[in-house]
Design an enzyme around this catalytic site. Structure first.
Site, PDB file in Angstrom:
ATOM      1  N   VAL A   1       0.722  -1.004  -0.222  1.00 38.83           N
ATOM      2  CA  VAL A   1      -0.026  -0.016  -0.264  1.00 38.83           C
ATOM      3  C   VAL A   1       0.600   1.190  -0.094  1.00 38.83           C
ATOM      4  O   VAL A   1       0.142   2.423  -0.356  1.00 38.83           O
ATOM      5  CB  VAL A   1      -1.180   0.144   1.116  1.00 38.83           C
ATOM      6  CG1 VAL A   1      -2.019  -1.051   1.061  1.00 38.83           C
ATOM      7  CG2 VAL A   1      -0.400   0.009   2.386  1.00 38.83           C
TER       8      VAL A   1
ATOM      9  N   ASN B   1      -7.476  -1.356   5.963  1.00 36.78           N
ATOM     10  CA  ASN B   1      -6.744  -2.032   7.357  1.00 36.78           C
ATOM     11  C   ASN B   1      -5.201  -2.039   7.267  1.00 36.78           C
ATOM     12  O   ASN B   1      -4.729  -2.339   8.442  1.00 36.78           O
ATOM     13  CB  ASN B   1      -7.482  -3.353   7.249  1.00 36.78           C
ATOM     14  CG  ASN B   1      -6.933  -4.175   8.367  1.00 36.78           C
ATOM     15  OD1 ASN B   1      -7.234  -4.056   9.623  1.00 36.78           O
ATOM     16  ND2 ASN B   1      -6.010  -5.197   7.940  1.00 36.78           N
TER      17      ASN B   1
ATOM     18  N   SER C   1      -7.142   4.040  15.489  1.00 34.23           N
ATOM     19  CA  SER C   1      -6.857   3.384  16.825  1.00 34.23           C
ATOM     20  C   SER C   1      -7.100   4.198  18.002  1.00 34.23           C
ATOM     21  O   SER C   1      -7.425   5.387  17.989  1.00 34.23           O
ATOM     22  CB  SER C   1      -5.438   3.056  16.837  1.00 34.23           C
ATOM     23  OG  SER C   1      -4.837   2.737  18.187  1.00 34.23           O
TER      24      SER C   1
ATOM     25  N   TYR D   1       3.115   6.465  15.592  1.00 31.54           N
ATOM     26  CA  TYR D   1       1.908   5.935  15.400  1.00 31.54           C
ATOM     27  C   TYR D   1       0.668   6.542  15.457  1.00 31.54           C
ATOM     28  O   TYR D   1      -0.131   6.542  14.840  1.00 31.54           O
ATOM     29  CB  TYR D   1       2.286   4.364  15.955  1.00 31.54           C
ATOM     30  CG  TYR D   1       0.975   3.566  15.927  1.00 31.54           C
ATOM     31  CD1 TYR D   1       0.773   3.021  14.684  1.00 31.54           C
ATOM     32  CD2 TYR D   1       0.138   3.363  16.920  1.00 31.54           C
ATOM     33  CE1 TYR D   1      -0.097   1.853  14.476  1.00 31.54           C
ATOM     34  CE2 TYR D   1      -1.018   2.419  16.740  1.00 31.54           C
ATOM     35  CZ  TYR D   1      -1.214   1.957  15.616  1.00 31.54           C
ATOM     36  OH  TYR D   1      -2.353   1.103  15.331  1.00 31.54           O
TER      37      TYR D   1
ATOM     38  N   SER E   1      -0.074   9.184  13.209  1.00 29.02           N
ATOM     39  CA  SER E   1      -0.654   8.623  11.919  1.00 29.02           C
ATOM     40  C   SER E   1      -1.974   8.357  11.918  1.00 29.02           C
ATOM     41  O   SER E   1      -2.804   8.473  11.108  1.00 29.02           O
ATOM     42  CB  SER E   1       0.370   7.363  11.525  1.00 29.02           C
ATOM     43  OG  SER E   1       0.132   6.413  12.045  1.00 29.02           O
ATOM     44  N   LYS E   2      -2.410   7.676  13.131  1.00 22.57           N
ATOM     45  CA  LYS E   2      -4.024   7.061  13.171  1.00 22.57           C
ATOM     46  C   LYS E   2      -4.499   8.222  13.440  1.00 22.57           C
ATOM     47  O   LYS E   2      -5.933   8.455  13.072  1.00 22.57           O
ATOM     48  CB  LYS E   2      -3.805   6.046  14.253  1.00 22.57           C
ATOM     49  CG  LYS E   2      -3.308   4.793  14.127  1.00 22.57           C
ATOM     50  CD  LYS E   2      -3.922   4.272  12.938  1.00 22.57           C
ATOM     51  CE  LYS E   2      -3.631   2.757  12.429  1.00 22.57           C
ATOM     52  NZ  LYS E   2      -4.101   2.234  11.354  1.00 22.57           N
TER      53      LYS E   2
HETATM   54  P1  NAP Z   1      -1.198  -7.223  11.961  1.00 24.22           P
HETATM   55  O1  NAP Z   1      -1.616  -8.598  12.496  1.00 24.22           O
HETATM   56  O2  NAP Z   1       0.083  -6.869  11.994  1.00 24.22           O
HETATM   57  O3  NAP Z   1      -1.743  -7.323  10.227  1.00 24.22           O
HETATM   58  C1  NAP Z   1      -1.343  -6.254   9.593  1.00 24.22           C
HETATM   59  C2  NAP Z   1      -1.657  -6.444   8.120  1.00 24.22           C
HETATM   60  O4  NAP Z   1      -1.588  -5.203   7.224  1.00 24.22           O
HETATM   61  C3  NAP Z   1      -1.171  -7.460   7.733  1.00 24.22           C
HETATM   62  O5  NAP Z   1      -2.053  -8.225   6.528  1.00 24.22           O
HETATM   63  C4  NAP Z   1      -0.065  -7.241   6.608  1.00 24.22           C
HETATM   64  O6  NAP Z   1       0.029  -7.982   5.439  1.00 24.22           O
HETATM   65  C5  NAP Z   1      -0.734  -5.788   6.182  1.00 24.22           C
HETATM   66  N1  NAP Z   1       0.396  -4.779   5.832  1.00 24.22           N
HETATM   67  C6  NAP Z   1       1.257  -4.096   6.608  1.00 24.22           C
HETATM   68  N2  NAP Z   1       2.072  -3.252   5.747  1.00 24.22           N
HETATM   69  C7  NAP Z   1       1.326  -3.511   4.565  1.00 24.22           C
HETATM   70  C8  NAP Z   1       1.891  -2.628   3.135  1.00 24.22           C
HETATM   71  N3  NAP Z   1       2.922  -1.914   3.195  1.00 24.22           N
HETATM   72  N4  NAP Z   1       1.176  -3.066   2.104  1.00 24.22           N
HETATM   73  C9  NAP Z   1       0.182  -3.919   2.109  1.00 24.22           C
HETATM   74  N5  NAP Z   1      -0.493  -4.677   3.378  1.00 24.22           N
HETATM   75  C10 NAP Z   1       0.543  -4.423   4.599  1.00 24.22           C
HETATM   76  O7  NAP Z   1      -2.138  -6.024  12.401  1.00 24.22           O
HETATM   77  P2  NAP Z   1      -3.694  -5.899  13.092  1.00 24.22           P
HETATM   78  O8  NAP Z   1      -3.565  -5.942  14.315  1.00 24.22           O
HETATM   79  O9  NAP Z   1      -4.369  -6.890  12.397  1.00 24.22           O
HETATM   80  O10 NAP Z   1      -3.865  -4.612  12.582  1.00 24.22           O
HETATM   81  C11 NAP Z   1      -4.796  -4.155  11.515  1.00 24.22           C
HETATM   82  C12 NAP Z   1      -5.114  -2.533  11.562  1.00 24.22           C
HETATM   83  O11 NAP Z   1      -5.681  -2.352  12.784  1.00 24.22           O
HETATM   84  C13 NAP Z   1      -3.913  -1.697  11.591  1.00 24.22           C
HETATM   85  O12 NAP Z   1      -4.122  -0.692  10.733  1.00 24.22           O
HETATM   86  C14 NAP Z   1      -3.735  -1.428  12.908  1.00 24.22           C
HETATM   87  O13 NAP Z   1      -2.808  -0.283  12.964  1.00 24.22           O
HETATM   88  C15 NAP Z   1      -5.058  -1.273  13.589  1.00 24.22           C
HETATM   89  N6  NAP Z   1      -5.300  -1.515  14.918  1.00 24.22           N
HETATM   90  C16 NAP Z   1      -4.910  -2.577  15.480  1.00 24.22           C
HETATM   91  C17 NAP Z   1      -4.751  -2.902  16.945  1.00 24.22           C
HETATM   92  C18 NAP Z   1      -4.425  -4.086  17.704  1.00 24.22           C
HETATM   93  O14 NAP Z   1      -4.567  -3.884  18.824  1.00 24.22           O
HETATM   94  N7  NAP Z   1      -4.079  -5.076  16.989  1.00 24.22           N
HETATM   95  C19 NAP Z   1      -5.400  -1.758  17.571  1.00 24.22           C
HETATM   96  C20 NAP Z   1      -5.783  -0.590  17.091  1.00 24.22           C
HETATM   97  C21 NAP Z   1      -5.561  -0.421  15.410  1.00 24.22           C
HETATM   98  P3  NAP Z   1       1.716  -8.157   4.732  1.00 24.22           P
HETATM   99  O15 NAP Z   1       2.676  -8.242   5.920  1.00 24.22           O
HETATM  100  O16 NAP Z   1       1.472  -9.562   4.304  1.00 24.22           O
HETATM  101  O17 NAP Z   1       1.867  -7.078   3.787  1.00 24.22           O
END
Ligand code: NAP
Length: 247
Positions: free
Chosen positions: A64, A90, A142, A155, A158-159
């Site tokens: 992305v 996402n 977030s 971070y 950015s959010k």
């Molecule tokens: P995760 O398990 O680390 O998964 C992140 C996903 O983003 C993966 O599928 C990764 O796929 C993809 N990604 C990362 N960089 C990318 C890039 N440059 N191009 C394309 N895809 C990319 O994280 P998650 O916890 O599911 O988080 C999902 C979203 O929720 C994020 O935006 C995160 O900031 C937000 N969030 C998460 C939490 C939490 O507690 N987990 C809390 C608040 C917000 P590849 O590595 O295969 O590309």
């Protein structure tokens, strides 16, 4: 089914929340288009979806941060007359560092993924959604983008940018019947949080009113609501999915 006849593109669908969204959408009848960098994980997810869902999943390897790669995905979809109704921005990365220790590369990586990726994919999706005379964009922000957090200035900001983008874009697109909302998860059990220090882990759980970590499905269900017509009159909102977390 909540998403019958809808086509949804989910970025960062290879794991965590994005993966849960892909499965939830497919179960509700959507044709899902899945994008991430890890093709092996996308292929596995595609097999899982294709075995049980109404439509076959379409997968793309794309970063992305790279506009050209995103554009190639949309060009290929357009050439095949596949237009999207739903975009879930996402894909995201989280890396913590106190401000004195923040490297320039980290700032670029986080903003290029979380902010530029979200803006670029939305720009391309709007053109596609106009063909459908409407749509729903859901951006992952977030709880720290709403309230801020120590050690997370890059971070979290950015959010916060994602929230600002969501609010402005919702105003711009409302008259075109395109809704734009954000979901603000708290502390969710994915690889992103599993890599955290165990002491932080415990401290975070104690700060959650419901005293448990969230699951990717907890977040996916709220995203499903925003993608479906159940939320047909909801736009410009930031919905927290945090079990009553206080930071
Ligand atoms: P995760 O398990 O680390 O998964 C992140 C996903 O983003 C993966 O599928 C990764 O796929 C993809 N990604 C990362 N960089 C990318 C890039 N440059 N191009 C394309 N895809 C990319 O994280 P998650 O916890 O599911 O988080 C999902 C979203 O929720 C994020 O935006 C995160 O900031 C937000 N969030 C998460 C939490 C939490 O507690 N987990 C809390 C608040 C917000 P590849 O590595 O295969 O590309």
């Amino acid at each position: 089914m909540l998403l019958a006849n809808k086509t949804a593109l989910i970025t960062g669908a290879s794991k965590g929340i994005g993966r849960a969204v892909a499965l939830a959408f497919a179960k509700e009848g959507a044709q899902v288009i899945l994008l991430a960098r890890s093709m092996d994980l996308l292929e596995k997810l595609k097999s899982e979806i294709d075995a049980s869902a109404v439509s076959k999943a379409i997968i793309f390897q794309a970063d992305v941060r790279k506009y050209d790669e995103l554009k190639k995905v949309f060009d290929e979809l357009n050439q095949n007359k596949i237009y999207i109704d739903v975009l879930v921005n996402n894909a995201g990365i989280m890396k913590d560092a106190v401000i004195q220790m923040v490297q320039q590369q980290l700032i670029h990586d986080i903003y290029e993924t979380n902010v530029f990726g979200t803006i670029s994919a939305s720009q391309l999706a709007v053109k596609s959604m106009l063909k459908k005379r409407g749509g729903s964009i859901i951006n992952l922000t977030s709880i720290v983008g709403v309230h801020g957090n120590l050690g997370q200035s890059v971070y979290a900001s950015s959010k916060s940018a994602v929230i600002g983008f969501t609010k402005s874009l919702s105003k711009e697109l409302a008259s075109l019947n395109i809704r734009v909302n954000a979901v603000a998860p708290g502390f969710i059990d994915t690889e992103m949080t599993q890599s955290m220090d165990q002491r932080f882990h415990e401290k975070n759980i104690q700060s959650i009113g419901m005293k448990r970590i969230g699951t990717p499905d907890d977040v996916a269900r709220t995203i499903l609501f925003l993608a479906s017509d159940l939320s047909a009159y909801v736009t410009g909102q930031v919905i927290g999915v945090d079990g009553g977390m206080i930071i």
